[in-house]
Design a protein around this motif. Structure first.
Motif, PDB file in Angstrom:
ATOM      1  N   UNK A   1      -6.291   8.166  11.611  1.00 16.90           N
ATOM      2  CA  UNK A   1      -5.357   7.380  12.267  1.00 16.90           C
ATOM      3  C   UNK A   1      -6.036   6.340  13.238  1.00 16.90           C
ATOM      4  N   UNK A   2      -7.223   6.760  13.628  1.00 17.29           N
ATOM      5  CA  UNK A   2      -7.824   5.742  14.455  1.00 17.29           C
ATOM      6  C   UNK A   2      -8.223   4.534  13.650  1.00 17.29           C
ATOM      7  N   UNK A   3      -8.740   4.768  12.321  1.00 15.15           N
ATOM      8  CA  UNK A   3      -9.259   3.708  11.447  1.00 15.15           C
ATOM      9  C   UNK A   3      -7.943   2.937  11.217  1.00 15.15           C
ATOM     10  N   UNK A   4      -7.193   3.495  10.762  1.00 16.13           N
ATOM     11  CA  UNK A   4      -5.725   2.683  10.274  1.00 16.13           C
ATOM     12  C   UNK A   4      -5.463   1.753  11.362  1.00 16.13           C
TER      13      UNK A   4
ATOM     14  N   UNK B   1       0.873  -1.126   0.074  1.00 14.37           N
ATOM     15  CA  UNK B   1      -0.002   0.006   0.148  1.00 14.37           C
ATOM     16  C   UNK B   1       0.989   1.386  -0.011  1.00 14.37           C
ATOM     17  N   UNK B   2       0.451   2.147  -0.818  1.00 21.20           N
ATOM     18  CA  UNK B   2       1.119   3.497  -1.136  1.00 21.20           C
ATOM     19  C   UNK B   2       0.399   4.334   0.158  1.00 21.20           C
ATOM     20  N   UNK B   3       1.083   4.623   1.367  1.00 23.78           N
ATOM     21  CA  UNK B   3       0.540   5.394   2.326  1.00 23.78           C
ATOM     22  C   UNK B   3       0.413   7.021   1.580  1.00 23.78           C
ATOM     23  N   UNK B   4       1.150   7.494   1.008  1.00 22.25           N
ATOM     24  CA  UNK B   4       1.050   8.773   0.492  1.00 22.25           C
ATOM     25  C   UNK B   4      -0.163   8.903  -0.488  1.00 22.25           C
TER      26      UNK B   4
ATOM     27  N   UNK C   1      -0.190  10.589  21.559  1.00 25.64           N
ATOM     28  CA  UNK C   1       0.708  10.009  20.192  1.00 25.64           C
ATOM     29  C   UNK C   1       0.441  11.060  19.253  1.00 25.64           C
ATOM     30  N   UNK C   2      -0.676  11.511  19.122  1.00 21.47           N
ATOM     31  CA  UNK C   2      -0.908  12.634  18.005  1.00 21.47           C
ATOM     32  C   UNK C   2      -0.477  13.994  18.221  1.00 21.47           C
ATOM     33  N   UNK C   3      -0.383  14.412  19.521  1.00 17.16           N
ATOM     34  CA  UNK C   3       0.363  15.525  20.201  1.00 17.16           C
ATOM     35  C   UNK C   3       1.776  15.485  19.904  1.00 17.16           C
ATOM     36  N   UNK C   4       2.339  14.158  20.128  1.00 16.37           N
ATOM     37  CA  UNK C   4       3.820  13.744  19.754  1.00 16.37           C
ATOM     38  C   UNK C   4       4.087  14.276  18.350  1.00 16.37           C
ATOM     39  N   UNK C   5       3.261  13.868  17.409  1.00 19.72           N
ATOM     40  CA  UNK C   5       3.559  13.864  16.131  1.00 19.72           C
ATOM     41  C   UNK C   5       3.217  15.294  15.602  1.00 19.72           C
ATOM     42  N   UNK C   6       2.608  16.247  15.993  1.00 16.11           N
ATOM     43  CA  UNK C   6       2.566  17.696  15.868  1.00 16.11           C
ATOM     44  C   UNK C   6       3.795  18.283  16.393  1.00 16.11           C
TER      45      UNK C   6
ATOM     46  N   UNK D   1      -2.745  15.314   5.438  1.00 18.74           N
ATOM     47  CA  UNK D   1      -2.125  14.277   4.980  1.00 18.74           C
ATOM     48  C   UNK D   1      -0.626  14.107   5.359  1.00 18.74           C
ATOM     49  N   UNK D   2       0.107  14.988   5.202  1.00 16.76           N
ATOM     50  CA  UNK D   2       1.515  14.890   5.791  1.00 16.76           C
ATOM     51  C   UNK D   2       1.595  14.384   7.149  1.00 16.76           C
ATOM     52  N   UNK D   3       0.963  15.182   7.993  1.00 16.72           N
ATOM     53  CA  UNK D   3       0.856  14.650   9.345  1.00 16.72           C
ATOM     54  C   UNK D   3       0.574  13.245   9.774  1.00 16.72           C
ATOM     55  N   UNK D   4      -0.398  12.664   8.806  1.00 17.36           N
ATOM     56  CA  UNK D   4      -0.960  11.315   9.027  1.00 17.36           C
ATOM     57  C   UNK D   4       0.090  10.322   8.472  1.00 17.36           C
ATOM     58  N   UNK D   5       0.885  10.702   7.464  1.00 16.82           N
ATOM     59  CA  UNK D   5       1.861   9.921   6.883  1.00 16.82           C
ATOM     60  C   UNK D   5       3.109   9.880   7.866  1.00 16.82           C
ATOM     61  N   UNK D   6       3.478  11.097   8.683  1.00 16.50           N
ATOM     62  CA  UNK D   6       4.370  10.848   9.449  1.00 16.50           C
ATOM     63  C   UNK D   6       4.131  10.052  10.872  1.00 16.50           C
ATOM     64  N   UNK D   7       2.625  10.212  11.158  1.00 16.85           N
ATOM     65  CA  UNK D   7       2.347   9.230  12.362  1.00 16.85           C
ATOM     66  C   UNK D   7       2.567   7.999  12.160  1.00 16.85           C
ATOM     67  N   UNK D   8       2.310   7.495  10.925  1.00 13.43           N
ATOM     68  CA  UNK D   8       2.342   6.086  10.440  1.00 13.43           C
ATOM     69  C   UNK D   8       4.001   5.753  10.522  1.00 13.43           C
ATOM     70  N   UNK D   9       4.783   6.412   9.860  1.00 15.36           N
ATOM     71  CA  UNK D   9       6.203   6.462   9.789  1.00 15.36           C
ATOM     72  C   UNK D   9       6.805   6.291  11.182  1.00 15.36           C
ATOM     73  N   UNK D  10       6.525   7.057  11.986  1.00 16.10           N
ATOM     74  CA  UNK D  10       6.892   6.980  13.706  1.00 16.10           C
ATOM     75  C   UNK D  10       6.431   5.840  14.107  1.00 16.10           C
TER      76      UNK D  10
END
Length: 489
Positions: free
Chosen positions: A453-456, A165-168, A354-359, A305-314
């Motif tokens: 992110x919750x659904x993922x 799957x391409x996250x982007x 976790x979301x706060x830490x991504x921000x 979108x970029x925030x969610x991609x970084x969240x999954x990356x981390x």
């Protein structure tokens, strides 16, 4: 002959430079040495947001630069940021202009780049009432839930076929679909004038417009504009903007179509068109309409979108945190839900940390949108003259070792007993900015990111593909992963 012509063209620049060599009466902030005429232009690569911590370590939290003839101050501490965004917020409310920004904002007729004044206030108020109020956000909850259900369905098919799957592509399509339905009245899955799978490419081309510096941006005046024209820079910029403008015009034409059937209630563009016809407030033009479309689409899609991609990356880089987050979600919500609702978010605690830490680690705008001083001010004891551009380095501030323990580590636990939040009141964490020009779509962006992110994380388990040819996480901080393996939980 050509040498004489070049000299005549450069003569005004030389005179301006000599005038600027006169001793300054200001106590300007420190900064790296500047070369004649070009200033610090030769150091632009070194001054990338992610490298600017080195700049602040050497020269302090308030650093003076000059790109061509444009004076600039970079802010890299929470105290200096508070001076700019709170103490002197009013004096720093303006936006500088560049050729790319003029295009993307339709001559500053939008919200993000419009100069501070009555027109900007009217546009911002309109966006808050018609798009970003709590009532409006709640009214479009069903759109976010429908689009996330569709995402889960598509990812389940990929998981069943064991394909990568391409996250982007996946997340830009998700966010683009939500933003276009809510803000622009367009269903991307049925839209005739845009390919839903090409959203990421369109957004990235728009970001190129805002990042590209023309000669005339750094050496303002007629001569700079002529040089842009002769070197082909103007033409390249216009070509980059053409596809975007066509998309925005198609959205506008669709709203202006006689007998248009509105399926999901009037959106903000419908409201503005009605105001334009009635002219019962400030004079709304086609540029205002397209400027609003540009803001909603580009800012709304790219940041979330970029925030969610970084969240999954981390999370994939940090299996311990991934397990802790997923255990909380699945234990709290139960393990047999067929679909989720936004109310489920209210039951989760560590997930929100976790979301706060991504921000914190990955602000969507590492440098907040540039500001420009409207009068002389003082920041941390230094003089900042009128018409100076100010860049607040949110990235460096959020990784300041004087404020954060192990600042480069992804550790949501740091917020367990912390009152620090990201809504603009704590100046060590500024992903959405602060003050009068704080992002008006903050609440909308947060719920899109959290629910996506919750659904993922509820329905799927994630990991890196084993194939050597697949894209993997890089050790560099500036690149997120793309291709991933997804398994249905």
């Amino acid at each position: 002959m050509s040498i004489s012509l070049c000299f005549l063209c450069l003569l005004p620049l030389i005179f301006i430079f000599l005038r600027k060599l006169q001793p300054s009466k200001w106590n300007l902030p420190p900064g790296p040495p500047k070369l004649p005429i070009i200033g610090n232009l030769h150091q632009r690569g070194e001054l990338h947001p992610r490298n600017r911590r080195n700049l602040s370590e050497k020269y302090g939290p308030v650093v003076h630069l000059r790109f061509g003839f444009v004076p600039m101050v970079v802010i890299s501490s929470k105290e200096a940021a508070e001076d700019v965004l709170k103490t002197h917020d009013l004096e720093c409310c303006n936006r500088p202009e560049t050729a790319g920004i003029r295009m993307i904002s339709y001559n500053a007729k939008d919200i993000g780049f419009a100069p501070y004044g009555e027109e900007w206030r009217a546009m911002r108020k309109l966006s808050v009432v018609e798009l970003f109020s709590s009532k409006k956000i709640q009214s479009f909850r069903y759109v976010r839930e429908e689009e996330n259900n569709l995402l889960v369905k598509k990812l389940s098919e990929s998981a069943s076929s064991e394909s990568l799957v391409s996250l982007k592509k996946t997340l830009y399509t998700l966010v683009g679909s939500i933003v276009c339905r809510v803000g622009l009245g367009q269903n991307l899955h049925e839209c005739e004038f845009i390919d839903e799978d090409g959203i990421a490419d369109i957004v990235q081309r728009s970001e190129l417009l805002t990042r590209t510096s023309m000669f005339s941006d750094l050496f303002p005046g007629r001569i700079g504009e002529l040089i842009d024209l002769f070197t082909g820079q103007t033409k390249r910029l216009e070509n980059a903007f053409s596809e975007l403008d066509t998309f925005f015009q198609n959205v506008l034409d669709d709203h202006l179509k006689p007998g248009r059937r509105v399926q999901e209630g009037s959106d903000i563009i419908d409201v503005m068109i009605d105001m334009m016809r009635k002219q019962d407030s400030f004079k709304i033009t086609t540029d205002h309409l397209k400027g609003m479309i540009s803001d909603i689409f580009l800012a709304g899609v790219s940041t979330s979108a970029s925030t969610m991609i970084w969240a999954m990356t981390e999370l994939i880089r940090n299996p311990r945190v991934m397990k802790k987050v997923q255990d909380e979600i699945r234990t709290t919500l139960g393990d047999k839900k067929e679909s989720l609702t936004e109310e489920d978010l209210n039951q989760l605690h560590y997930f929100k940390l976790m979301v706060k830490e991504i921000f914190r680690l990955h602000p969507a705008a590492p440098l907040l949108l540039p500001r420009e001083t409207m009068s002389h001010i003082k920041i941390q004891g230094y003089d900042i003259p009128k018409k100076t551009q100010i860049l607040v380095n949110a990235y460096a501030i959020a990784r300041d070792p004087n404020v954060w323990k192990n600042p480069d580590e992804f550790d949501p636990d740091r917020f367990v007993d912390s009152s620090v939040d990201y809504r603009g009141l704590n100046f060590e964490l500024l992903p959405f900015g602060s003050g009068r020009r704080i992002c008006p779509g903050m609440a909308m962006g947060i719920v899109i990111v959290e629910f996506g992110l919750l659904n993922l994380l509820y329905f799927f388990d994630w990991g890196l593909p084993e194939k050597e040819a697949a894209k993997k996480i890089t050790t560099g901080d500036g690149v997120a992963l793309d291709l991933v393996q997804v398994v249905l939980h």
